[in-house]
Design a protein around this motif. Sequence first.
Motif, short mmCIF file in Angstrom:
data_model
loop_
_atom_site.label_atom_id
_atom_site.label_comp_id
_atom_site.label_asym_id
_atom_site.label_seq_id
_atom_site.Cartn_x
_atom_site.Cartn_y
_atom_site.Cartn_z
N LYS A 417 0.96 -1.44 0.01
CA LYS A 417 0.29 -0.18 0.21
C LYS A 417 1.29 1.01 0.16
O LYS A 417 0.53 2.36 -0.74
CB LYS A 417 -1.02 -0.08 1.07
N PRO A 421 -0.07 3.27 -3.12
CA PRO A 421 -1.02 3.45 -2.20
C PRO A 421 -3.03 3.67 -3.20
O PRO A 421 -3.97 3.03 -2.55
CB PRO A 421 -1.73 5.19 -1.55
N ASP A 422 -2.53 3.25 -4.95
CA ASP A 422 -4.27 3.88 -5.24
C ASP A 422 -4.57 2.78 -5.88
O ASP A 422 -5.54 1.66 -6.52
CB ASP A 422 -4.19 4.29 -6.63
N PRO A 424 -5.25 -1.80 -5.22
CA PRO A 424 -5.75 -2.59 -4.01
C PRO A 424 -5.41 -3.38 -3.83
O PRO A 424 -4.39 -4.09 -4.34
CB PRO A 424 -7.19 -3.11 -4.81
N LYS A 445 -3.88 0.02 10.52
CA LYS A 445 -4.34 1.00 11.23
C LYS A 445 -4.00 2.70 10.93
O LYS A 445 -5.11 3.62 11.50
CB LYS A 445 -5.42 0.50 12.54
N ALA A 450 -5.62 0.97 4.13
CA ALA A 450 -6.37 0.48 3.86
C ALA A 450 -6.95 -1.36 2.17
O ALA A 450 -5.90 -1.04 2.22
CB ALA A 450 -8.04 0.71 2.93
N SER A 514 -14.03 -3.05 -1.96
CA SER A 514 -14.84 -1.14 -2.14
C SER A 514 -15.02 -0.37 -0.99
O SER A 514 -15.53 1.05 -1.02
CB SER A 514 -16.33 -1.73 -2.62
N SER A 515 -14.49 -1.66 0.04
CA SER A 515 -14.48 -0.90 1.48
C SER A 515 -13.01 -0.08 1.78
O SER A 515 -11.88 0.34 0.45
CB SER A 515 -14.57 -0.92 2.60
N ASN A 516 -13.46 1.04 2.31
CA ASN A 516 -11.80 2.09 2.75
C ASN A 516 -11.39 1.51 4.00
O ASN A 516 -10.76 2.48 4.31
CB ASN A 516 -11.96 3.85 2.16
N GLU A 517 -11.16 0.68 4.30
CA GLU A 517 -10.62 0.42 5.44
C GLU A 517 -9.85 -1.28 5.62
O GLU A 517 -10.18 -2.49 4.42
CB GLU A 517 -12.04 -0.29 6.58
#
Length: 544
Positions: A417, A421-422, A424, A445, A450, A514-517
């Motif tokens: 990441k 960063p962009d 997945p 965290k 993510a 699809s989440s950002n976590e």
Amino acid sequence: MKASDLFVKCLENEGVDYIFGLPGEENTDLMESLADSNIEFVVVFHEQAAAFMADVYGRLTGKTGVCLGTLGPGATNLMTGVGDAYLDYAPVVAITGQAGLERVHKESHQHVDIVGMFDQITKWSQQIKVAHTIPEIIRKAFKTSLLDKPGAVHIELPEDIAMTDTGGEPLPVASIPVSQPDEAEVKRAAELINKAERPIILVGNGVIRDEASANLQKFAEETNIPVANTFMAKGVLPSNHPLTLYTVGVQEQDYVLCGFDTADLIITVGYDFVEYLPKYWNDEAMNKIVHLDTMPAEVDAYYPTGAELVGDVKESLKELSEKVKKKELWSKAKELKSQLEEKLHASDNDTGSPVKPQRILADIKKAEKGEAVVISDVGAHKLWVARTYQPDKPNHTIISNGWASMGIGIPGAIAAKLADPDKPVITVVGDGSFMMNAAELVTAKRMGLAFVVVIFNDSKFGLIEWTQLKKFGRTYAVEFMNPDFLDFAKSVGAKGVKVEHSDELLPALEDALSSNEIVLIDVDVDYSENMELTEQLGDYICNL
């Protein structure tokens, strides 16, 4: 200026963005200097994780990853990840503190010969004894880490040297020269390939390192020669490419799977011996080898080279393609391709509870749509990743191969990441390997990262169980108790999802991506076909 300030200036000059590690008493001056620099220090919970992060960061970016520990246990904790970088040829500089020089000649608190220890798992291990040599040592360390073949380097900075007043400036960073293959060897290699009726290409990690995947694909298409890749070279051809014979290297006799026993010439491109020893795919030394790599071939009775193209892989492929004629794809390679596709995807849609590893990996492929970086930790799941997971892009599947160390999964995801960063990121871990560096989820965290963690959960060291069953027919000391992974995820601020049936997995993966976590997906895995995989590998292709 203080020597530690000069040290950090030199790191900045090398373009270092991140240092992964832990502070300690003997590196406090260096930490103080880093506090005022533009380098981000990533604090981890264990130095092993720091070295893994540097390792994966180096693999994905092509830049040298940097990790830091103090003396004694801090330094030895780094060694597992540094060894991984060394055997998988990832550019890494490991920095350790040390006691002052006035006490290293005698028994002293936490002092052992760290330089000597690292000498066995690095390309170069050096203590800084005089402060004004810092610019030379750091420049040499970073250059050495990137020179072919890339790998790990170690620098030790004693605490009294770090606080010394000194002068000096960072040295200019020069580009790495590009070497050309010998013209006579290119001609000899072309003659061998043109005479061959059933040539096959074995692609290794060097193609990824040299960013030569596009060149390799072009060469294969222009010559119509089929391509098999090692674990480390996944994605050199898209998974649906008509010339790909997928991945080789799971075990001895695995060469039958990819037709090496039928070929009459093997062209190795960027292949490292540590990936899959020649005796496993050329066991009678029957086939001549055309060797393309940045380094000469290692001497091996099972690796009889007919030509060696030593130089930049891109340049070697370019020059060779100009002299090799296009062939008809040999008929048995076509049969092999068809049978491979049938076997490798036979269980993609199996349903049930618990979930077969083939189904888990097929759903990961569907969910990530060829875009994600997939990190594989080490365990039983790794063999299934190696066999069945075929990415569509190079450098999108990271596997610890030469060192094969458990615990790389979570640190690897953090590094991936940070590298992009962009993009997945999915890390595939066994429950045993996950627990080795699970605390680094807190690190992720804290940094606002993510990614998705898929746990193959069977409450066992599955790969060891697999080996024991094959060898002795029974198992011993492989079972353990796991925490509640959903509660664990919640405790670190991540989302936890439990998957008990195969139909639940794909929706969970799609939601997670699809989440950002950080999302931890705990999957009950059915490893009942482990033995079948290894027993049938050599029998996949029966009638070629």
